[in-house]
Motif scaffolding. Structure first.
Motif, short mmCIF file in Angstrom:
data_model
loop_
_atom_site.label_atom_id
_atom_site.label_comp_id
_atom_site.label_asym_id
_atom_site.label_seq_id
_atom_site.Cartn_x
_atom_site.Cartn_y
_atom_site.Cartn_z
N PHE A 43 -59.49 9.01 4.89
CA PHE A 43 -58.04 8.93 4.79
C PHE A 43 -57.59 7.94 5.85
N ASN B 211 -60.96 23.60 12.13
CA ASN B 211 -59.79 23.07 11.44
C ASN B 211 -59.90 21.56 11.38
N GLY B 212 -59.69 21.03 10.20
CA GLY B 212 -59.77 19.58 10.05
C GLY B 212 -61.18 19.05 9.95
N ALA B 213 -62.17 19.94 9.77
CA ALA B 213 -63.55 19.50 9.67
C ALA B 213 -63.82 18.80 8.34
N GLY B 214 -62.98 19.04 7.36
CA GLY B 214 -63.16 18.37 6.07
C GLY B 214 -63.60 19.29 4.95
N LYS B 215 -63.46 20.60 5.14
CA LYS B 215 -63.89 21.56 4.11
C LYS B 215 -63.04 21.43 2.85
N SER B 216 -61.72 21.49 3.04
CA SER B 216 -60.84 21.41 1.87
C SER B 216 -61.02 20.06 1.18
N THR B 217 -61.18 19.01 1.97
CA THR B 217 -61.37 17.69 1.38
C THR B 217 -62.61 17.65 0.51
N TYR C 203 -59.58 14.73 -5.43
CA TYR C 203 -59.75 13.47 -4.74
C TYR C 203 -60.98 12.78 -5.32
N HIS D 173 -62.47 31.38 7.73
CA HIS D 173 -62.65 31.23 9.17
C HIS D 173 -63.10 32.53 9.81
N SER E 198 -54.05 19.32 8.25
CA SER E 198 -54.85 20.46 7.80
C SER E 198 -54.19 21.73 8.33
N GLY E 199 -54.51 22.85 7.68
CA GLY E 199 -53.85 24.12 7.99
C GLY E 199 -53.85 24.43 9.48
N GLY E 200 -54.99 24.27 10.10
CA GLY E 200 -55.09 24.63 11.50
C GLY E 200 -54.27 23.72 12.38
N1 ATP Z 1 -54.05 13.66 1.85
C1 ATP Z 1 -54.39 13.38 3.11
N2 ATP Z 1 -53.94 12.26 3.71
C2 ATP Z 1 -54.31 11.98 4.98
N3 ATP Z 1 -55.13 12.73 5.73
C3 ATP Z 1 -55.61 13.86 5.18
C4 ATP Z 1 -55.26 14.25 3.85
N4 ATP Z 1 -55.89 15.42 3.57
C5 ATP Z 1 -56.59 15.74 4.68
N5 ATP Z 1 -56.43 14.81 5.65
C6 ATP Z 1 -57.07 14.81 6.97
O1 ATP Z 1 -58.46 14.95 6.78
C7 ATP Z 1 -59.03 15.82 7.75
C8 ATP Z 1 -59.77 16.96 7.05
O2 ATP Z 1 -58.82 17.82 6.47
P1 ATP Z 1 -59.20 19.13 5.64
O3 ATP Z 1 -57.92 19.62 5.04
O4 ATP Z 1 -60.32 18.83 4.73
O5 ATP Z 1 -59.68 20.12 6.78
P2 ATP Z 1 -60.18 21.62 6.67
O6 ATP Z 1 -61.60 21.63 7.10
O7 ATP Z 1 -59.86 22.19 5.34
O8 ATP Z 1 -59.31 22.29 7.81
P3 ATP Z 1 -58.52 23.71 7.86
O9 ATP Z 1 -59.50 24.73 8.26
O10 ATP Z 1 -57.53 23.51 8.98
O11 ATP Z 1 -57.89 23.95 6.53
C9 ATP Z 1 -57.87 16.29 8.62
O12 ATP Z 1 -57.88 15.51 9.80
C10 ATP Z 1 -56.64 16.00 7.80
O13 ATP Z 1 -55.55 15.70 8.62
#
Ligand code: ATP
Ligand code: MG
Lengths: 535, 376
Positions: free
Chosen positions: A30, A55-61, A70, A213, A419-421
């Motif tokens: 991103f 948080n923000g490790a990239g799991k949801s991505t 995506y 988590h 990200s959520g966290g």
């Molecule tokens: N659509 C987007 N545009 C820009 N940056 C993004 C987007 N989606 C996620 N990110 C960034 O990518 C990184 C990974 O985000 P992700 O949501 O995958 O984290 P996560 O592991 O699910 O965290 P959490 O436990 O907090 O939900 C974060 O730094 C987030 O800010």
């Protein structure tokens, strides 16, 4: 039928491939963030695979890539051994992959069946609903997902709505179910229910990817674990049995996490918050608080335990001026704060961490800067004579970003992209940085990773040592026990009793007492019976 | 033959799919889409002109010449743009808070009425100085609009009455109200208009300075433009640099968060509707005092309030962008007056609008062509 016969293919029935899902070298970037950095991930048939990470490790991505939301920048996805490219969630569901998001996407005014059929090509128009009702009821029974197909969504609890989401995916033929933090919104009993559903689904050959988590949940339900850290895999498909919480935490954050922080003895000060016989209604106009009396002193953390929906939300709102008190009074340092404005409390050093960070705590399309000044934009030097000092606000936002480790490329980013966290950190930074005198924290660690939870706990304890009075409302008994000096238990809008927490390991009798109070037994009654047993 | 059926079956397997866009489009994408929509609109308009038997290139050249061809018509374009600029600003501030004020038209008319009342009630003798007349008319105009904004604002804040309906209805009342006065009270020899204002109640125009600078002769651009540009700049500062604007943006984005931040939503509903009304009212004042010079329904109730809604929306509610978009619309309106048959620019205006509004869709959704045969 139209399948052409491939020449030289002597093996008509290839052996079941070892993996239902195989992701290789997934990269997703991103602007300013490398969210997934050559991630490999494998899912076996019939397993529950936990995906862990900060948080923000990239799991949801990663999961959004798998679910077709995506498109990966590079890397391969194979389903049952066959490479695929998804360019929409529909492609993914056609390949048997269904994702259940944290925010449910259901239409409240429609029935369960209507919601499940919504958006399907077949049937495009629903003529004979009752036929589908029974079909869905049957599917539900098969997996232990009991919901009434004719019930309207708004009538259902959060846990039941989640079942509808699962049913929706199963009905579409999902073979792999991705659940992004499914337990974050559930009460403890509902979590048990979800787990037995997950087990019955894997028993019938479905595979599940589970993001959470909560480490104790992982050790309880998962077969294998994959851990991400800053977009990279740090543990790939390790068997979950035998892993301790400490080991998991270590894999996630790359250091030892302290679960039980040392609580320094602090001299308890004057009463700061005094709630006397407060009555209030909920949104539906029904009584939610029925004579609550509690107090919080300077330099102490007071916990409020209880199963969700017993008046905790309303109590936090009455204190902070968001809800009217029908009877009774609330004093802050001797001054009445009940039935005053929200600003009245803010001006008197009241901080508030609301439970719903997306709907109440932040404005999603406004920038990080706009969000961190939300509760102090009236004060000098952020504003003077009604004009905002934007350069200063930006500077302030950058300071908070540094100090609270908010991962975001730029403070002008709209917070909906966080990200959520990280979103939770924005709220915490905003509320704690003002050196509050009194703070209401509702579920302050919901959705945070273990490292971040430790951070929040440290911050709360530091506030306590600095002499702040803190009311901590949480459903995590463990969190309450490790932080609080005293705990009140609330049940159906009434306080069942108050217990003191001594430093050290909490004794099992105390936990049992709290548990009994949480289910509606007043403390006096427990003590009388206890006396009778011992006598 | 065989080729043909093959092609047909191949096409049959392609389907167009529309999906919500999940990630942000890059920064260059929105402007590109807008320009693309504009070009598409001109092409579509050209085709229609052709079908109607005209010459598209010549028609467009004519439109361009009629609105930007020389300094005289540029001045006329600006005169047309001025009321739109004010009503668009009025709409933008209300829309920013997600208050759907559809009543800029009525507020504009009431502004014109308020300003005219200062002149027509003869509270001031006609030879009163400009320095007294104009400020008083401005105040009265803004007050007239603000009152017309206050009514739906109050109903919304107090009883949660839908502001779309109430503000829309007030438009009709405003027209009827002005008609009553010009028919019954201020009629000029039985005509449906008031007498002309004394010169001191006119906003200064460029042509007024022709004695000193001959080049300005005949240019009717009036001071209302200055009010508009000033108002746009001030509004931008209010929205993005003031506490009040911050509250408005907060409410617009998430009312619950605004409540949590201690913002009084009811109070802001009232204030924003009044500000919106006052801006439209100032537009009405500038139109009667700068352009029409008398109170008369037809040139005042010409739909500026509705055009303002569109301009505000196309400018993405940004006050500074509104300045440019309203000039574009001023040009289209002017061209409509200049060319015969006048249907053409109106039609093109419509097509541009539809294309621009539809293009917004591409910012939120993406369109994909998929091969359904491959999926099977
Ligand atoms: N659509 C987007 N545009 C820009 N940056 C993004 C987007 N989606 C996620 N990110 C960034 O990518 C990184 C990974 O985000 P992700 O949501 O995958 O984290 P996560 O592991 O699910 O965290 P959490 O436990 O907090 O939900 C974060 O730094 C987030 O800010
Ligand atoms: Mg996530």
């Amino acid at each position: 039928m139209a399948q052409p016969n491939l020449p030289n293919n002597p093996d008509p029935s290839p052996a079941q491939p070892p993996f239902v899902v195989e992701m290789r070298g997934i990269v997703k970037r991103f602007p300013g963030v490398l969210a997934n950095d050559h991630v490999d991930f494998e899912l076996r048939p019939g397993e529950i695979h936990a995906l862990l990470g900060e948080n923000g490790a990239g799991k949801s991505t990663l999961m959004n890539v798998l679910a077709g939301l995506y498109r990966q920048d590079s890397g391969v996805i194979k389903i049952n051994g066959v490479p695929v490219t998804f360019s929409s969630p529909r492609d993914a569901i056609n390949a048997g992959i269904g994702m259940i998001h944290q925010h449910f996407m259901l239409v409240p005014s429609q029935t369960v069946t209507e919601n499940i059929l919504l958006g399907l090509d077949n049937p495009r128009f629903i003529l004979n609903l009752s036929r589908y009702d029974s079909k869905i009821a049957e599917l539900g029974k098969q997996f232990g997902l009991e919901v009434d197909p004719r019930a309207k969504i708004w009538q259902l609890s959060v846990g039941e709505q989640q079942r509808v989401e699962i049913l929706k995916m199963l009905y579409r033929g999902a073979n792999v179910l991705i659940m992004d933090e499914p337990t974050a919104v559930l009460a403890p009993q509902e979590i048990e229910g979800l787990f037995s559903i997950l087990r019955s689904m894997t028993a019938q050959g479905k595979s599940i990817i589970f993001i959470s988590h909560k480490l104790n949940e992982i050790t309880a339900i998962a077969d294998r674990v994959t851990v991400l850290r800053r977009g990279k895999v740090t543990a790939a498909g390790q068997p979950a049995r035998g892993l301790t919480r400490q080991q998991l935490a270590n894999l996630m954050v790359g250091r030892d996490v302290i679960f039980n922080l040392e609580k320094k003895p602090v001299q308890r000060g004057e009463v700061v918050l005094d709630i006397q016989d407060v009555h209030a209604d909920n949104d539906k106009g029904l009584p939610a608080l029925r004579g609550v009396s509690i107090n919080v002193c300077a330099g102490e953390i007071v916990g409020l335990a209880g199963v969700a929906g017993n008046g905790q939300r309303e109590l936090s709102q009455v204190i902070t001026g968001l809800r009217k008190c029908k009877q009774g009074r609330i004093y802050l340092n001797g001054e009445t704060v009940s039935n005053r404005s929200v600003i009245f409390g803010i001006q008197r050093g009241m901080a508030y961490i609301p439970e719903d960070r997306t709907h109440v705590g932040t404005a999603p399309n406004l920038s990080v800067t706009d969000n961190v000044i939300m509760r102090k934009y009236r004060q000098s030097p952020i504003s003077q004579y009604g004009l905002l000092n934007m350069p200063l606000a930006v500077k302030y936002a950058n300071e908070l970003k540094q100090a609270y480790d908010i991962i975001v490329p730029h403070v002008s980013t709209p917070v909906r992209l966080l990200s959520g966290g990280n979103l939770q950190r924005v709220i915490l930074a905003r509320e704690i940085s003002g050196q509050p005198q009194f703070m209401v924290a509702v579920q302050p660690t919901r959705g945070l990773d273990v490292g971040a939870i430790e951070g929040v706990h440290r911050l709360l304890l530091a506030q306590r040592e600095a002499g702040a009075a803190i009311l901590l409302i949480s459903e995590e008994l463990e969190e309450l026990l490790s932080l609080s000096d005293r705990i009140y238990v609330i049940y159906e809008g009434k306080i069942m009793g108050e217990v003191k927490i001594e430093p050290g390991e909490p004794d099992p009798g105390l936990i049992e007492t709290i548990g009994l109070m949480m289910t509606g037994t007043p403390l006096e009654q427990i003590e009388q019976q206890g006396v009778r047993v011992h006598g | 033959m065989a080729e043909k059926t093959k092609l047909f079956t191949r096409i049959k397997f392609y389907r167009i799919r529309i999906e919500p866009r999940l990630s942000e489009p890059p920064a260059w994408y929105p402007p590109l889409i807008s320009v693309g929509a504009l070009i598409l609109a001109l092409i579509l308009g050209g085709i229609l002109i052709k079908l109607a038997g005209g010459d598209p290139i010549r028609s467009y050249a004519h439109i361009a010449k009629a609105s930007f061809g020389n300094i005289g018509v540029i001045s006329d374009t600006i005169v047309k743009a001025t009321p739109i600029l004010m009503t668009a600003l009025a709409c933008s501030i209300a829309f920013r808070m997600k208050l759907w004020n559809i009543g800029a038209e009525g507020q504009f008319i009431m502004g014109a009425f308020g300003a005219s009342a200062i002149v027509l009630t003869k509270v001031l003798p006609p030879e009163t100085s400009r320095w007294v007349f104009i400020p008083l008319m401005m105040l009265a105009g803004m007050a007239g609009g603000a009152i017309w904004g206050f009514i739906p604002g109050y109903l919304k804040a107090k009883f949660n009455v839908n502001e779309i309906i109430s503000s829309l209805m007030l438009n009709y009342i405003a027209v009827a109200w002005v008609n009553f006065w010009i028919f019954a009270v201020w009629t000029e020899a039985g005509f449906q208009m008031s007498p002309k204002f004394p010169l001191n109640a006119w906003l200064p125009r460029l042509t007024d300075y022709a004695q000193n600078i001959p080049a300005l002769s005949g240019l009717t651009t009036h001071m209302g433009l200055l009010f508009g540009i000033l108002a746009a700049v001030i509004l931008w500062l209010v929205v993005f640099r003031s506490c009040w604007g911050y509250e408005i943006r907060l409410i617009g984005d998430n009312p619950q968060a605004a409540r949590y931040a201690g913002v009084n939503i009811a109070k802001n509903t009232l204030l924003v509707m009044m500000l919106s009304g006052a801006l439209a009212g100032l537009g009405g004042m500038s139109e009667v005092s700068g352009m029409v010079h008398r109170l008369q329904t037809a040139p005042i109730a010409a739909g500026y309030g509705f055009t303002g809604i569109i301009v505000a929306w196309l400018s993405k509610l940004n006050p500074l962008a509104i300045i440019f978009v309203s000039i574009l619309f001023g040009a289209l309106i002017l061209a409509g007056r200049e060319i015969q048959p006048s249907g053409v620019p109106k039609m093109i205006q419509g097509i541009i609008l539809v294309c621009l509004i539809a293009s917004d869709f591409l910012l939120r959704y993406r369109v994909r062509i998929v091969n359904t045969a491959e999926e099977k």
